[in-house]
Every structure is written in structure tokens, then in C-alpha cells.
Design a protein around this motif. Structure first.
Motif, short mmCIF file in Angstrom:
data_model
loop_
_atom_site.label_atom_id
_atom_site.label_comp_id
_atom_site.label_asym_id
_atom_site.label_seq_id
_atom_site.Cartn_x
_atom_site.Cartn_y
_atom_site.Cartn_z
N TRP A 21 0.80 -1.23 0.00
CA TRP A 21 0.00 0.00 0.00
C TRP A 21 0.83 1.27 0.00
CZ3 TRP A 21 -4.70 -0.34 -1.62
CH2 TRP A 21 -5.40 -1.53 -1.45
N ASP A 22 1.98 1.28 0.66
CA ASP A 22 2.81 2.48 0.74
C ASP A 22 4.00 2.45 -0.20
OD1 ASP A 22 1.09 3.36 2.74
OD2 ASP A 22 2.39 2.67 4.36
N GLY A 23 4.36 1.25 -0.65
CA GLY A 23 5.47 1.12 -1.58
C GLY A 23 6.84 1.20 -0.93
N ARG A 24 6.87 1.26 0.40
CA ARG A 24 8.16 1.30 1.09
C ARG A 24 7.98 0.87 2.55
NH1 ARG A 24 7.77 7.38 0.61
NH2 ARG A 24 6.58 7.90 2.45
N LEU A 25 9.09 0.53 3.15
CA LEU A 25 9.11 0.11 4.53
C LEU A 25 10.42 0.55 5.15
CD1 LEU A 25 7.86 -1.89 6.79
CD2 LEU A 25 9.63 -3.43 5.96
N HIS A 26 10.34 1.11 6.32
CA HIS A 26 11.52 1.46 7.12
C HIS A 26 11.59 0.50 8.29
CE1 HIS A 26 12.20 5.41 5.21
NE2 HIS A 26 10.89 5.40 5.07
N LYS A 27 12.80 0.21 8.76
CA LYS A 27 12.92 -0.63 9.96
C LYS A 27 12.14 -0.03 11.12
CE LYS A 27 17.43 -0.88 10.07
NZ LYS A 27 18.78 -1.21 10.51
N SER A 28 12.13 1.28 11.20
CA SER A 28 11.44 1.95 12.31
C SER A 28 9.93 1.70 12.26
CB SER A 28 11.74 3.45 12.29
OG SER A 28 11.27 4.04 11.10
N ASP A 29 9.37 1.37 11.10
CA ASP A 29 7.94 1.07 11.02
C ASP A 29 7.59 -0.13 11.91
OD1 ASP A 29 7.53 3.12 9.17
OD2 ASP A 29 7.79 1.77 7.45
N LEU A 30 8.40 -1.17 11.84
CA LEU A 30 8.18 -2.35 12.67
C LEU A 30 8.41 -2.02 14.15
CD1 LEU A 30 9.89 -5.08 10.48
CD2 LEU A 30 7.45 -4.80 10.87
N HIS A 31 9.44 -1.23 14.40
CA HIS A 31 9.77 -0.83 15.76
C HIS A 31 8.61 -0.05 16.39
CE1 HIS A 31 12.00 0.93 19.10
NE2 HIS A 31 11.69 2.12 18.65
N GLU A 32 8.09 0.91 15.66
CA GLU A 32 7.00 1.75 16.18
C GLU A 32 5.69 0.99 16.31
OE1 GLU A 32 6.91 5.15 13.61
OE2 GLU A 32 8.94 5.76 14.21
N ARG A 33 5.38 0.14 15.36
CA ARG A 33 4.09 -0.57 15.36
C ARG A 33 4.03 -1.68 16.42
NH1 ARG A 33 -1.30 -0.90 13.82
NH2 ARG A 33 -1.78 -3.05 13.35
N PHE A 34 5.15 -2.43 16.56
CA PHE A 34 5.13 -3.60 17.43
C PHE A 34 6.00 -3.46 18.68
CE2 PHE A 34 4.04 -5.13 13.20
CZ PHE A 34 2.87 -5.81 13.47
N TYR A 58 16.43 -2.88 -1.05
CA TYR A 58 16.82 -1.75 -0.21
C TYR A 58 17.24 -0.58 -1.08
CZ TYR A 58 18.99 0.92 3.52
OH TYR A 58 19.31 1.91 4.41
N ASP A 59 16.72 0.59 -0.76
CA ASP A 59 17.09 1.83 -1.43
C ASP A 59 17.94 2.64 -0.45
OD1 ASP A 59 17.32 4.18 -2.86
OD2 ASP A 59 15.21 4.74 -2.67
N ALA A 60 19.24 2.64 -0.68
CA ALA A 60 20.16 3.32 0.24
C ALA A 60 19.90 4.82 0.31
CB ALA A 60 21.60 3.06 -0.17
N ARG A 61 19.43 5.39 -0.76
CA ARG A 61 19.16 6.82 -0.80
C ARG A 61 18.07 7.22 0.20
NH1 ARG A 61 19.98 10.41 -5.54
NH2 ARG A 61 18.91 12.35 -5.04
N SER A 62 17.00 6.46 0.24
CA SER A 62 15.89 6.77 1.14
C SER A 62 15.95 5.95 2.44
CB SER A 62 14.54 6.53 0.47
OG SER A 62 14.37 5.16 0.20
N LYS A 63 16.93 5.04 2.52
CA LYS A 63 17.08 4.16 3.67
C LYS A 63 15.80 3.40 3.98
CE LYS A 63 20.78 6.83 5.73
NZ LYS A 63 21.25 7.55 6.89
N ALA A 64 15.21 2.87 2.93
CA ALA A 64 13.96 2.12 3.04
C ALA A 64 13.98 0.97 2.06
CB ALA A 64 12.78 3.05 2.76
N TYR A 65 13.07 0.05 2.27
CA TYR A 65 12.90 -1.08 1.36
C TYR A 65 11.72 -0.79 0.46
CZ TYR A 65 16.08 -3.59 4.36
OH TYR A 65 17.18 -3.98 5.08
#
Length: 65
Positions: A21-34, A58-65
């Protein structure tokens, strides 16, 4: 099914939801949600990549997957 396995499945479900749905994921997303640690977020992402290779990169520029 063990509680730990259920928790991992829930995190994988959330991970796929964010990617779809968002087209990206940050490690912090899992940290904040769970409330998992950042290293656990990395472990979950690596495990997901082994189960579903090619679903994210992984996109190093945006530091997201």
C-alpha cells in the motif's frame, strides 16, 4: 502455534501491507508498530527476504525497502 511464531507472522503481514500500500518500509515502522527493537526489525526483514526473495529491495538513498 507458538506465540512467538504468531508474532512474527503478524509482523510479516504488516510488512507486506506497508510494501503493497505504501510502496516502502523502514525498519522503524516495525519498531514503532510492534515495539520490537531495531535489531529485531532487521532480523524480521532479513527473514522475510529469505522467504520472499525479490519482493523488496533496499534503497540506500531513502534508507527504506
Amino acid at each position: 502455534m507458538a506465540r512467538t511464531q504468531w508474532a512474527v507472522i503478524q509482523r510479516f503481514h504488516y510488512l507486506e501491507h506497508r510494501l503493497y500500500w505504501d510502496g516502502r518500509l523502514h525498519k522503524s515502522d516495525l519498531h514503532e508498530r510492534f515495539g520490537v527493537s531495531m535489531p529485531q526489525s532487521s532480523v524480521d526483514i532479513a527473514a522475510y527476504q529469505r522467504l520472499a526473495p525479490g519482493n523488496m529491495a533496499y534503497d540506500a538513498r531513502s534508507k527504506a525497502y
